[in-house]
Design a protein around this motif. Structure first.
Motif, PDB file in Angstrom:
ATOM      1  N   ARG A 216       0.839  -1.185   0.000  1.00  0.00           N
ATOM      2  CA  ARG A 216       0.000   0.000   0.000  1.00  0.00           C
ATOM      3  C   ARG A 216       0.877   1.239   0.000  1.00  0.00           C
ATOM      4  O   ARG A 216       1.957   1.250   0.582  1.00  0.00           O
ATOM      5  CB  ARG A 216      -0.937   0.011   1.223  1.00  0.00           C
ATOM      6  CG  ARG A 216      -2.006  -1.059   1.196  1.00  0.00           C
ATOM      7  CD  ARG A 216      -3.031  -0.843   2.289  1.00  0.00           C
ATOM      8  NE  ARG A 216      -4.163  -1.749   2.125  1.00  0.00           N
ATOM      9  CZ  ARG A 216      -4.280  -2.926   2.747  1.00  0.00           C
ATOM     10  NH1 ARG A 216      -3.341  -3.316   3.590  1.00  0.00           N
ATOM     11  NH2 ARG A 216      -5.337  -3.691   2.536  1.00  0.00           N
ATOM     12  N   PHE A 217       0.363   2.275  -0.650  1.00  0.00           N
ATOM     13  CA  PHE A 217       1.022   3.578  -0.679  1.00  0.00           C
ATOM     14  C   PHE A 217       0.027   4.643  -0.239  1.00  0.00           C
ATOM     15  O   PHE A 217      -1.172   4.554  -0.517  1.00  0.00           O
ATOM     16  CB  PHE A 217       1.540   3.905  -2.077  1.00  0.00           C
ATOM     17  CG  PHE A 217       2.910   3.361  -2.369  1.00  0.00           C
ATOM     18  CD1 PHE A 217       4.013   4.196  -2.401  1.00  0.00           C
ATOM     19  CD2 PHE A 217       3.101   2.013  -2.597  1.00  0.00           C
ATOM     20  CE1 PHE A 217       5.271   3.696  -2.670  1.00  0.00           C
ATOM     21  CE2 PHE A 217       4.351   1.505  -2.871  1.00  0.00           C
ATOM     22  CZ  PHE A 217       5.451   2.350  -2.906  1.00  0.00           C
ATOM     23  N   LEU A 218       0.565   5.628   0.424  1.00  0.00           N
ATOM     24  CA  LEU A 218      -0.200   6.808   0.831  1.00  0.00           C
ATOM     25  C   LEU A 218       0.130   7.952  -0.109  1.00  0.00           C
ATOM     26  O   LEU A 218       1.302   8.237  -0.369  1.00  0.00           O
ATOM     27  CB  LEU A 218       0.172   7.201   2.258  1.00  0.00           C
ATOM     28  CG  LEU A 218      -0.381   8.533   2.768  1.00  0.00           C
ATOM     29  CD1 LEU A 218      -1.764   8.324   3.357  1.00  0.00           C
ATOM     30  CD2 LEU A 218       0.538   9.147   3.819  1.00  0.00           C
ATOM     31  N   ILE A 219      -0.896   8.619  -0.653  1.00  0.00           N
ATOM     32  CA  ILE A 219      -0.710   9.851  -1.416  1.00  0.00           C
ATOM     33  C   ILE A 219      -1.046  11.022  -0.503  1.00  0.00           C
ATOM     34  O   ILE A 219      -2.125  11.053   0.086  1.00  0.00           O
ATOM     35  CB  ILE A 219      -1.630   9.922  -2.641  1.00  0.00           C
ATOM     36  CG1 ILE A 219      -1.358   8.773  -3.609  1.00  0.00           C
ATOM     37  CG2 ILE A 219      -1.465  11.261  -3.362  1.00  0.00           C
ATOM     38  CD1 ILE A 219      -2.354   8.724  -4.753  1.00  0.00           C
ATOM     39  N   SER A 298      -4.932  10.020   0.294  1.00  0.00           N
ATOM     40  CA  SER A 298      -5.577   8.789  -0.143  1.00  0.00           C
ATOM     41  C   SER A 298      -4.590   7.638   0.042  1.00  0.00           C
ATOM     42  O   SER A 298      -3.370   7.849   0.062  1.00  0.00           O
ATOM     43  CB  SER A 298      -6.006   8.892  -1.611  1.00  0.00           C
ATOM     44  OG  SER A 298      -6.651   7.711  -2.036  1.00  0.00           O
ATOM     45  N   VAL A 299      -5.111   6.436   0.189  1.00  0.00           N
ATOM     46  CA  VAL A 299      -4.292   5.228   0.264  1.00  0.00           C
ATOM     47  C   VAL A 299      -4.714   4.309  -0.871  1.00  0.00           C
ATOM     48  O   VAL A 299      -5.916   4.122  -1.106  1.00  0.00           O
ATOM     49  CB  VAL A 299      -4.452   4.518   1.626  1.00  0.00           C
ATOM     50  CG1 VAL A 299      -3.743   3.167   1.617  1.00  0.00           C
ATOM     51  CG2 VAL A 299      -3.894   5.394   2.746  1.00  0.00           C
ATOM     52  N   TYR A 300      -3.749   3.766  -1.580  1.00  0.00           N
ATOM     53  CA  TYR A 300      -4.100   2.886  -2.682  1.00  0.00           C
ATOM     54  C   TYR A 300      -3.334   1.570  -2.611  1.00  0.00           C
ATOM     55  O   TYR A 300      -2.215   1.497  -2.112  1.00  0.00           O
ATOM     56  CB  TYR A 300      -3.856   3.563  -4.035  1.00  0.00           C
ATOM     57  CG  TYR A 300      -2.426   3.973  -4.330  1.00  0.00           C
ATOM     58  CD1 TYR A 300      -1.521   3.078  -4.892  1.00  0.00           C
ATOM     59  CD2 TYR A 300      -1.987   5.276  -4.075  1.00  0.00           C
ATOM     60  CE1 TYR A 300      -0.217   3.463  -5.184  1.00  0.00           C
ATOM     61  CE2 TYR A 300      -0.694   5.664  -4.362  1.00  0.00           C
ATOM     62  CZ  TYR A 300       0.189   4.756  -4.911  1.00  0.00           C
ATOM     63  OH  TYR A 300       1.471   5.136  -5.194  1.00  0.00           O
ATOM     64  N   THR A 301      -4.002   0.540  -3.081  1.00  0.00           N
ATOM     65  CA  THR A 301      -3.380  -0.744  -3.368  1.00  0.00           C
ATOM     66  C   THR A 301      -3.349  -0.866  -4.880  1.00  0.00           C
ATOM     67  O   THR A 301      -4.347  -0.583  -5.548  1.00  0.00           O
ATOM     68  CB  THR A 301      -4.209  -1.895  -2.781  1.00  0.00           C
ATOM     69  OG1 THR A 301      -4.292  -1.723  -1.375  1.00  0.00           O
ATOM     70  CG2 THR A 301      -3.563  -3.235  -3.090  1.00  0.00           C
ATOM     71  N   PHE A 302      -2.232  -1.259  -5.457  1.00  0.00           N
ATOM     72  CA  PHE A 302      -2.154  -1.191  -6.904  1.00  0.00           C
ATOM     73  C   PHE A 302      -2.227  -2.568  -7.542  1.00  0.00           C
ATOM     74  O   PHE A 302      -1.927  -3.594  -6.942  1.00  0.00           O
ATOM     75  CB  PHE A 302      -0.909  -0.443  -7.365  1.00  0.00           C
ATOM     76  CG  PHE A 302       0.325  -0.718  -6.555  1.00  0.00           C
ATOM     77  CD1 PHE A 302       1.144  -1.782  -6.826  1.00  0.00           C
ATOM     78  CD2 PHE A 302       0.659   0.133  -5.505  1.00  0.00           C
ATOM     79  CE1 PHE A 302       2.280  -2.011  -6.081  1.00  0.00           C
ATOM     80  CE2 PHE A 302       1.797  -0.093  -4.754  1.00  0.00           C
ATOM     81  CZ  PHE A 302       2.609  -1.180  -5.045  1.00  0.00           C
ATOM     82  N   SER A 303      -2.676  -2.543  -8.786  1.00  0.00           N
ATOM     83  CA  SER A 303      -2.929  -3.766  -9.537  1.00  0.00           C
ATOM     84  C   SER A 303      -2.452  -3.599 -10.962  1.00  0.00           C
ATOM     85  O   SER A 303      -2.329  -2.481 -11.470  1.00  0.00           O
ATOM     86  CB  SER A 303      -4.434  -4.072  -9.559  1.00  0.00           C
ATOM     87  OG  SER A 303      -4.986  -4.072  -8.269  1.00  0.00           O
ATOM     88  N   CYS A 304      -2.202  -4.702 -11.619  1.00  0.00           N
ATOM     89  CA  CYS A 304      -1.970  -4.740 -13.058  1.00  0.00           C
ATOM     90  C   CYS A 304      -2.959  -5.745 -13.638  1.00  0.00           C
ATOM     91  O   CYS A 304      -2.794  -6.961 -13.485  1.00  0.00           O
ATOM     92  CB  CYS A 304      -0.525  -5.148 -13.371  1.00  0.00           C
ATOM     93  SG  CYS A 304       0.683  -3.850 -13.049  1.00  0.00           S
ATOM     94  N   SER A 326      -0.276  -0.155 -12.078  1.00  0.00           N
ATOM     95  CA  SER A 326       0.134   0.576 -10.887  1.00  0.00           C
ATOM     96  C   SER A 326       0.579   1.977 -11.306  1.00  0.00           C
ATOM     97  O   SER A 326       0.962   2.195 -12.458  1.00  0.00           O
ATOM     98  CB  SER A 326       1.269  -0.164 -10.167  1.00  0.00           C
ATOM     99  OG  SER A 326       2.433  -0.198 -10.959  1.00  0.00           O
ATOM    100  N   PRO A 327       0.544   2.944 -10.402  1.00  0.00           N
ATOM    101  CA  PRO A 327       0.778   4.332 -10.797  1.00  0.00           C
ATOM    102  C   PRO A 327       2.228   4.651 -11.125  1.00  0.00           C
ATOM    103  O   PRO A 327       2.499   5.713 -11.679  1.00  0.00           O
ATOM    104  CB  PRO A 327       0.298   5.128  -9.575  1.00  0.00           C
ATOM    105  CG  PRO A 327       0.411   4.183  -8.440  1.00  0.00           C
ATOM    106  CD  PRO A 327       0.126   2.824  -8.991  1.00  0.00           C
TER     107      PRO A 327
END
Length: 565
Positions: A216-219, A298-304, A326-327
């Protein structure tokens, strides 16, 4: 606010995050039978709005439906790449994007306390647009919405949510819910640009497949005065202010800085977003004495992920509804806008009766290939940034240690390989080279820009390729007049074709536009000799090139580019 009012305001001092659009009743809701429209686009984000503008500029009426009444909240997609800016130029809003955005070409990579290297994404001169601009998504959407308000062929309907989709062979029946109740319309083609959770995708029984990353990443969007950070992309691996994790920093307009903090998979997203947990992270990076304000978190979990196929008969998917990355690398919005450009000219051509359904099939073939390339690069970046085993972490850290002194190791460092447009080398619309060429402008490549002079005025090559027509670049030579006649004869009754005569001096022949290669960069970038001809698709991709083409070769290439072969 009504869409027309937005056009009149034209962004003067406007807070785009506060704009709310009025629901307006459509005449379709009072019709005795469902009204059929040639194209209905679902989703008024950057992809859906770009597609609608492109189609309208080519004479195609579009109904654009959105279930909300506001632009995006928070920065979200912020990095718009050079190729995307060139598309926005053609859509009539590129200048506003660049004028407002923060332009940048340079990135720097840090490991622990040290910078290990820097890179320039556009090291050569002679391009109108920078490698990237940073611009909050709500500005991009606002400028696109203002452009839509200038185009009478676009019917943008806010608070019109699609709740049912029924493909019917030669059209699609669409059920739409509104604050006044549901109604039904029909679409010759339904284009789903409705995001990663795409309701339309579910309505036709499709799903995306791929990989979800366990991290997870925080923006944090932070407002502060420019201080110790230049207008560059900075990426830290294992910095002392956020140990064992990664951090990314970008500058945006309005003194807003975007900071991405890696949190780890075990982080609680709701807890992580609380100001009392965000502020210490930001202070650790900036310093205790640097004043700032939190604008958005915001917090995101990324996917491909991607759909196995982007076209399902009369229902076609573009942007995040079709593929998700993913970003890292800024591949999401950029690839989505490039989807829209690819689809628009093909759909307009089919609706004009100049090509058949096979041309729309090529949208799937080309953009599925581009999605796979983006997913491959995004997956590699994510695996490097967030190693999932001790062995992977040891390898990554060894590469980072070596990268400071050894150039070979820098090619192994992956802090998010930045978005570049796909070269569609295997496209069925390409004509393979019969002559020898050097350089990157092979069939399938997006056309390179360069400075030119037209009618005595300085300009840019890609600015001469605006519109919905094929274009031929003819590099001036003794046979130029005969070549131009050959090109026009080959295109007769098949496709609209603009001809640009490129040379060291201004010259117009038989209606061809005279383009002066002001610095010799057009000839250099296209490996041109006198008599060389390049054929470009309406989306500015090379589809054929020759040293001295015959009429039969040109006509065959045009037919191939229209999927008529």
């Amino acid at each position: 606010m009504k869409v027309a009012e937005l056009a009149r305001a034209h962004g003067q001092g406007m807070d785009y995050q506060a704009v709310s659009f009025d629901y307006e009743r459509s005449p379709d809701q009072d019709a005795a039978a469902p009204v059929r429209h040639p194209v209905v686009v679902v989703g008024a984000g950057p992809v859906g709005m770009s597609l609608a503008i492109d189609l309208a500029q080519q004479g195609v009426p579009v109904v654009l439906l959105d279930n909300d009444c506001k632009l995006s909240v928070g920065s979200r997609a912020i990095c718009f790449a050079k190729r995307t800016l060139e598309i926005f130029d053609r859509l009539g809003c590129g200048d506003r994007m660049v004028d407002k955005g923060v332009s940048w070409n340079v990135g720097k990579v840090f490991f622990r306390q040290e910078q290990i290297y820097g890179f320039n994404l556009l090291p050569e001169s002679g391009h109108e647009r920078p490698a990237f601009i940073n611009l909050q998504q709500y500005y991009a959407e606002g400028y696109l919405a203002e452009r839509i308000a200038e185009l009478p062929l676009i019917d943008l309907r806010w608070k019109h949510a699609v709740t049912g989709v029924q493909p019917q062979g030669d059209h699609v029946v669409v059920t739409v819910d509104t604050p006044e109740g549901p109604y039904t319309l029909e679409a010759g083609y339904l284009i789903a640009c409705d995001g990663s959770r795409s309701p339309v995708r579910g309505m036709i029984g499709q799903e995306s497949q791929g990989r979800v990353f366990r991290d997870r990443f925080l923006i944090a969007d932070v407002k502060m005065k420019p201080g110790g950070f230049p207008t560059e992309r900075w990426f830290w691996f294992d910095p002392p202010f956020h140990p064992h994790q990664s951090v990314l920093l970008h500058r945006q307009p309005d003194d807003v800085w975007r900071i991405d903090f890696q949190l780890g998979w075990e982080a609680d997203p709701e807890e992580a977003k609380k100001p009392e947990n965000v502020i210490p992270l930001v202070k650790a990076l900036l310093g205790e004495d640097v004043p700032f304000e939190l604008e958005w978190v915001s917090v995101y979990t990324f996917s491909c992920l991607r759909m196995p196929a982007f076209r399902h008969g009369r229902v076609i998917f573009a942007g995040d509804s079709a593929h998700l990355v993913s970003p890292f690398g800024a591949r999401g919005a950029n690839s989505g806008v490039q989807d829209a450009e690819n689809l628009a000219w093909k759909l307009a051509t089919v609706l004009r009766g100049q090509a058949g359904e096979a041309l729309l099939d090529s949208y799937g073939a080309e953009r599925e290939y581009a999605a796979d390339e983006n997913i491959r690069n995004s997956t590699r970046a994510t695996d490097f940034i967030t190693p999932k085993s001790e062995v992977s972490r040891l390898f990554r850290d060894a590469v980072l240690d070596l990268a400071k002194e050894h150039a070979f190791a820098r090619s192994l460092v992956n802090s998010g390989r930045l978005s570049v447009p796909a070269t569609l080398a295997e496209s069925p619309l390409n004509t393979p080279d019969a002559d020898r060429f050097e350089g990157r402008m092979r069939p399938g490549a997006p056309a390179a820009d360069a400075p030119v002079t037209v009618d005595g005025q300085p300009g840019w090559l890609l600015r001469q390729l605006q519109g919905s027509r094929f274009a031929a670049l003819v590099f001036d030579g003794p046979a130029a007049q005969a070549q131009i006649a050959t090109l026009r004869a080959a295109a007769e009754g098949l496709a609209a074709l603009d001809v640009l005569l490129v040379g060291e001096a201004a010259r117009a022949v038989d209606g061809a536009l005279g383009v002066v290669d002001a610095e010799g960069l057009v000839a250099q970038r296209y490996d041109a000799q006198p008599g060389t001809v390049y054929l470009l698709r309406p989306d500015q991709h090379v589809c054929a090139r020759w040293r001295q083409p015959s009429a039969d070769a040109v006509r065959t290439a045009l037919r191939r580019a229209l999927a008529l072969h």
